[in-house]
Design an enzyme around this catalytic site. Structure first.
Site, PDB file in Angstrom:
ATOM      1  N   HIS A  34      37.878 -31.151 -22.959  1.00 56.89           N
ATOM      2  CA  HIS A  34      38.352 -32.070 -23.533  1.00 56.89           C
ATOM      3  C   HIS A  34      37.807 -33.433 -23.041  1.00 56.89           C
ATOM      4  CE1 HIS A  34      41.614 -29.073 -24.301  1.00 56.89           C
ATOM      5  NE2 HIS A  34      41.225 -29.280 -25.454  1.00 56.89           N
ATOM      6  N   SER A 182      39.637 -23.199 -21.156  1.00 55.47           N
ATOM      7  CA  SER A 182      40.547 -23.213 -22.377  1.00 55.47           C
ATOM      8  C   SER A 182      42.102 -23.263 -22.198  1.00 55.47           C
ATOM      9  CB  SER A 182      40.387 -21.804 -22.916  1.00 55.47           C
ATOM     10  OG  SER A 182      41.076 -21.507 -23.935  1.00 55.47           O
TER      11      SER A 182
HETATM   12  P1  AMP Z   1      41.366 -27.562 -28.696  1.00 60.16           P
HETATM   13  O1  AMP Z   1      42.199 -28.687 -28.243  1.00 60.16           O
HETATM   14  O2  AMP Z   1      41.180 -26.272 -28.328  1.00 60.16           O
HETATM   15  O3  AMP Z   1      41.376 -27.599 -30.325  1.00 60.16           O
HETATM   16  O4  AMP Z   1      39.830 -28.049 -28.367  1.00 60.16           O
HETATM   17  C1  AMP Z   1      39.643 -29.646 -28.938  1.00 60.16           C
HETATM   18  C2  AMP Z   1      38.139 -29.906 -28.579  1.00 60.16           C
HETATM   19  O5  AMP Z   1      37.716 -29.485 -27.289  1.00 60.16           O
HETATM   20  C3  AMP Z   1      37.100 -28.638 -29.519  1.00 60.16           C
HETATM   21  O6  AMP Z   1      36.100 -29.552 -30.224  1.00 60.16           O
HETATM   22  C4  AMP Z   1      36.919 -27.909 -28.370  1.00 60.16           C
HETATM   23  O7  AMP Z   1      35.425 -27.218 -28.964  1.00 60.16           O
HETATM   24  C5  AMP Z   1      36.575 -28.610 -27.229  1.00 60.16           C
HETATM   25  N1  AMP Z   1      36.648 -27.708 -26.370  1.00 60.16           N
HETATM   26  C6  AMP Z   1      37.728 -26.983 -25.959  1.00 60.16           C
HETATM   27  N2  AMP Z   1      37.227 -26.151 -24.669  1.00 60.16           N
HETATM   28  C7  AMP Z   1      36.078 -26.591 -24.314  1.00 60.16           C
HETATM   29  C8  AMP Z   1      35.056 -26.643 -23.186  1.00 60.16           C
HETATM   30  N3  AMP Z   1      35.625 -25.524 -22.272  1.00 60.16           N
HETATM   31  N4  AMP Z   1      34.112 -27.281 -23.163  1.00 60.16           N
HETATM   32  C9  AMP Z   1      34.007 -28.179 -23.946  1.00 60.16           C
HETATM   33  N5  AMP Z   1      34.510 -28.348 -25.079  1.00 60.16           N
HETATM   34  C10 AMP Z   1      35.764 -27.687 -25.191  1.00 60.16           C
END
Ligand code: AMP
Length: 277
Positions: A34, A182
């Site tokens: 993030h 993640s």
């Molecule tokens: P989320 O909080 O899981 O909905 O993720 C929010 C944003 O962060 C989304 O655009 C995800 O694709 C991005 N994101 C999550 N994990 C990663 C990662 N390991 N590397 C890059 N971007 C990420």
């Protein structure tokens, strides 16, 4: 750093921000993945807005909405540190009031891979992202390659619906052993955490075979499946080699090909992908 919960106040505050405005939507429990998006926005945009909203509409009935990890205090400290101007943190009732009854649907792209595994998931994603775009009105919005299908779908939604913004996709940030960062990794116990390495090992094998000249997509899938099956804690949901733009499964690998996998490690379902160029 301003922390805002209401849509009306977000709109008001938005008027005072210096253009261009960069926007990073998240579900919180932030990690380097993030933060890499926020840092990039910080370099490209004059103002940076990050949203934290765990979106119930994108979780299925038996999925982990209630168990989804949350830590607002830590998130806010991290966002302050990387230079966020505004954190938009609405409640579920603010985003979905009682009479809420609309949705934004993207077609074919949402039917496969994650969409096939979780019917309705992408409708929840596109609806909330469209709402957030309307509220925040960013010049650029940043998404991670980690959720490759989501990024492709949001790009398509923005193009099809003439949304006046640029969708930026940035590389997946990984742990030293290759595991994609993640929020769900926190559900893994130490043994499962070790086993979770198998996702990146499988993707790396596909990359290696492709680099050696292998263009039979079936062979890539089979070799990845064989490797993952050797890990006793892993259960395969899907192993896909598809066109990176249309998400159609390929017989012959040709660039850009999206190699994506969904694997359960114990009870935790993880996804990851790489692009073959
Ligand atoms: P989320 O909080 O899981 O909905 O993720 C929010 C944003 O962060 C989304 O655009 C995800 O694709 C991005 N994101 C999550 N994990 C990663 C990662 N390991 N590397 C890059 N971007 C990420």
């Amino acid at each position: 750093m301003e922390v805002i919960g209401s849509i009306a106040e977000m709109r008001r505050f938005r008027q005072q921000l210096t253009e261009p405005v960069g926007f990073v939507p998240t579900m919180g429990f932030l990690h380097e993945g993030h933060l890499s998006l926020v840092r990039q926005a910080r370099t490209e945009d004059s103002s940076v807005i990050v949203s934290i909203f765990v979106n119930p509409a994108q979780f299925g009935p038996r999925e982990d909405f209630d168990k989804y990890p949350r830590n607002t205090e830590r998130d806010l400290a991290l966002l302050e540190e990387v230079g966020t101007d505004v954190v938009f943190m609405p409640s579920v009732a603010e985003i979905y009031p009682d009479q809420f009854d609309s949705s934004v649907e993207v077609g074919r792209l949402t039917q496969r891979l994650e969409g096939a595994a979780h019917p309705g998931h992408f409708s929840g994603v596109t609806t909330v992202v469209a709402k957030l775009f309307n509220i925040v009105q960013p010049a650029r919005a940043y998404f991670g390659q980690k959720d490759a299908q989501q990024a492709v779908i949001i790009r398509k939604m923005a193009a099809d619906l003439d949304m006046n913004l640029e969708v930026v996709t940035l590389p997946t940030v990984r742990e030293p052993d290759g595991l994609a960062m993640s929020s769900r990794n926190t559900h893994l116990n130490p043994q499962e955490r070790k086993a979770a390495k198998v996702l990146y090992q499988a993707l790396s094998l596909a990359q290696e075979l492709w680099s050696q000249g292998e263009t039979d997509a079936g062979k890539l899938r089979r070799q990845m499946v064989d490797l993952i099956r050797r890990e006793p804690l892993a259960t395969i949901d899907y192993v896909s080699v598809a066109d990176a733009e249309t998400l159609d499964e390929l017989d012959r690998v040709q660039p850009l090909a999206l190699v994506s996998i969904a694997v359960k490690i114990g009870r935790t379902r993880l996804i990851d992908n790489i692009v073959l160029e």
